[in-house]
Design an enzyme around this catalytic site. Structure first.
Site, mmCIF file in Angstrom:
data_model
loop_
_atom_site.group_PDB
_atom_site.id
_atom_site.type_symbol
_atom_site.label_atom_id
_atom_site.label_comp_id
_atom_site.label_asym_id
_atom_site.label_seq_id
_atom_site.Cartn_x
_atom_site.Cartn_y
_atom_site.Cartn_z
ATOM 1 N N TYR A 19 0.835 -1.217 0.000
ATOM 2 C CA TYR A 19 0.000 0.000 0.000
ATOM 3 C C TYR A 19 0.870 1.268 0.000
ATOM 4 C CZ TYR A 19 -3.615 3.286 1.632
ATOM 5 O OH TYR A 19 -4.490 4.343 1.751
ATOM 6 N N LYS B 92 1.010 4.131 -2.874
ATOM 7 C CA LYS B 92 0.576 5.518 -2.667
ATOM 8 C C LYS B 92 1.712 6.506 -2.959
ATOM 9 C CE LYS B 92 -3.761 4.918 -1.562
ATOM 10 N NZ LYS B 92 -4.842 5.457 -2.399
HETATM 11 N N1 NAD Z 1 -9.946 5.888 5.155
HETATM 12 C C1 NAD Z 1 -8.697 6.254 5.391
HETATM 13 O O1 NAD Z 1 -8.267 6.355 6.554
HETATM 14 C C2 NAD Z 1 -7.765 6.594 4.242
HETATM 15 C C3 NAD Z 1 -6.546 7.211 4.532
HETATM 16 C C4 NAD Z 1 -5.687 7.531 3.500
HETATM 17 C C5 NAD Z 1 -6.052 7.272 2.178
HETATM 18 N N2 NAD Z 1 -7.240 6.664 1.918
HETATM 19 C C6 NAD Z 1 -7.559 6.398 0.505
HETATM 20 O O2 NAD Z 1 -8.798 6.988 0.181
HETATM 21 C C7 NAD Z 1 -9.415 6.224 -0.864
HETATM 22 C C8 NAD Z 1 -10.839 5.895 -0.440
HETATM 23 O O3 NAD Z 1 -10.783 5.131 0.748
HETATM 24 P P1 NAD Z 1 -12.042 4.966 1.722
HETATM 25 O O4 NAD Z 1 -11.524 4.928 3.102
HETATM 26 O O5 NAD Z 1 -13.087 5.952 1.349
HETATM 27 O O6 NAD Z 1 -12.452 3.460 1.332
HETATM 28 P P2 NAD Z 1 -13.875 2.812 0.986
HETATM 29 O O7 NAD Z 1 -13.639 1.353 1.042
HETATM 30 O O8 NAD Z 1 -14.939 3.410 1.832
HETATM 31 O O9 NAD Z 1 -14.113 3.280 -0.532
HETATM 32 C C9 NAD Z 1 -13.366 2.743 -1.593
HETATM 33 C C10 NAD Z 1 -14.299 2.502 -2.779
HETATM 34 O O10 NAD Z 1 -13.481 1.983 -3.853
HETATM 35 C C11 NAD Z 1 -14.231 0.947 -4.488
HETATM 36 N N3 NAD Z 1 -13.320 0.028 -5.189
HETATM 37 C C12 NAD Z 1 -12.515 -0.914 -4.640
HETATM 38 N N4 NAD Z 1 -11.879 -1.593 -5.607
HETATM 39 C C13 NAD Z 1 -12.280 -1.066 -6.793
HETATM 40 C C14 NAD Z 1 -11.982 -1.338 -8.153
HETATM 41 N N5 NAD Z 1 -11.140 -2.327 -8.500
HETATM 42 N N6 NAD Z 1 -12.565 -0.582 -9.112
HETATM 43 C C15 NAD Z 1 -13.441 0.403 -8.772
HETATM 44 N N7 NAD Z 1 -13.793 0.687 -7.502
HETATM 45 C C16 NAD Z 1 -13.214 -0.033 -6.523
HETATM 46 C C17 NAD Z 1 -15.000 0.262 -3.363
HETATM 47 O O11 NAD Z 1 -16.113 -0.487 -3.841
HETATM 48 C C18 NAD Z 1 -15.404 1.468 -2.491
HETATM 49 O O12 NAD Z 1 -16.656 1.987 -2.877
HETATM 50 C C19 NAD Z 1 -8.539 4.993 -1.076
HETATM 51 O O13 NAD Z 1 -7.704 5.214 -2.182
HETATM 52 C C20 NAD Z 1 -7.725 4.926 0.196
HETATM 53 O O14 NAD Z 1 -6.479 4.309 -0.001
HETATM 54 C C21 NAD Z 1 -8.111 6.322 2.911
#
Ligand code: NAD
Length: 261
Positions: free
Chosen positions: A149, A153
């Site tokens: 991961y 990123k």
């Molecule tokens: N939540 C956190 O603490 C956090 C922190 C840093 C970065 N992020 C990043 O933010 C982004 C969103 O994360 P989140 O926490 O909202 O997660 P989440 O799981 O709530 O949302 C992610 C979405 O991506 C979709 N997805 C997964 N695989 C896919 C694919 N192959 N094709 C299309 N869609 C797909 C899922 O169905 C989901 O709706 C991610 O890139 C994550 O790495 C999240």
């Protein structure tokens, strides 16, 4: 209404940060297309927003190209792309990280971001206008025990700079936000089940709190808007000061709140 009549495409918009971005753009007049691997979940969000839901798997070049083509032909030229589709991984040591798991995270988080930027950004560049905001992570700016991961990123942050230079003269800005630990529904569920400790996560930040999906959406909307017309190639941490505060643990932690006088 700074996004009035603008067409905004959000990958992974059915949940979490992507969903918060969709709602924030819609509040400000944007026309929303939510793409996600889970079409039913995307439809649940767009039914509130009067938007479009499209099935798209960021791992598949064919799926991304087909979706981009049909959105541009059937709905209209895309003004803004937000790439929020992503997955996390467990903190395994390298010898326990299955290569299939390594590839799964890389394919979605790194390669998937490239494929979606390529499909939508090339079309924007040929039209001479557009804005892309990639959702990276503070993990991409530091070392963590997430051996797929975190490099994925870091690559998203690097890709953001590469594409900003690639398409700058063609009127396309490309930026990234790097969220810290964000209080999404998934994170709240982990807290409720006792897997994660909110106080421990919050105590690692300068501000002493987690960020919310709404905080991330505010920053994404700023970078996508004309207010950021001179900003491209940037990666903006939205982390309540996690990056600033972590090295203070070597000195006993950040300073407690000052006494009022
Ligand atoms: N939540 C956190 O603490 C956090 C922190 C840093 C970065 N992020 C990043 O933010 C982004 C969103 O994360 P989140 O926490 O909202 O997660 P989440 O799981 O709530 O949302 C992610 C979405 O991506 C979709 N997805 C997964 N695989 C896919 C694919 N192959 N094709 C299309 N869609 C797909 C899922 O169905 C989901 O709706 C991610 O890139 C994550 O790495 C999240």
């Amino acid at each position: 209404m700074r996004f009035k009549d603008r067409l905004i495409v959000i990958t992974g918009g059915a949940s979490g940060i992507g969903e918060a971005c969709a709602r924030k753009f819609a509040e400000q007049g944007g026309r929303i297309v939510i793409t996600d691997i889970h079409l039913d979940a995307a439809q649940r969000v767009t039914s509130d927003l009067d938007g479009h839901a499209i099935e798209l798997d960021v791992r598949s070049d064919a799926s991304v190209e087909t979706a981009a083509e049909s959105i541009e032909n059937d709905i209209g030229p895309v003004n803004t792309l937000v790439t929020s589709a992503g997955v996390l991984q467990p903190p395994h040591p390298p010898h326990e990280l299955e290569v299939e798991e390594f590839d799964r995270v890389m394919n979605i988080d790194q390669r998937g971001t490239f494929l979606t930027c390529r499909a939508f950004g090339t079309r924007m560049a040929r039209r001479g206008a557009g804005a892309i905001v990639n959702i990276a992570s503070v993990a991409g700016l530091r070392s963590t025990p997430l051996h797929s991961y975190t490099p994925a990123k870091a690559a998203v942050i690097s890709l953001t700079e590469c594409l900003a230079a690639e398409w700058g003269r063609s009127g396309v800005r490309v930026n990234a936000v790097s969220p810290g630990h964000t209080l999404t529904r998934a994170m709240q569920a982990q807290v409720d089940s006792g897997e994660r400790d909110l106080d421990a996560l919050a105590s690692n930040t300068a501000l002493g709190k987690l960020v919310t999906p709404d905080d991330i959406a505010d920053a994404v909307c700023f970078l996508a808007s004309d207010d950021a017309k001179a900003i491209t190639g940037a990666s903006l941490p939205i982390d309540a000061g996690w990056l600033a505060a972590t090295s203070w643990h070597s000195y006993g932690g950040v300073r407690e709140k000052y006494d009022r006088q």
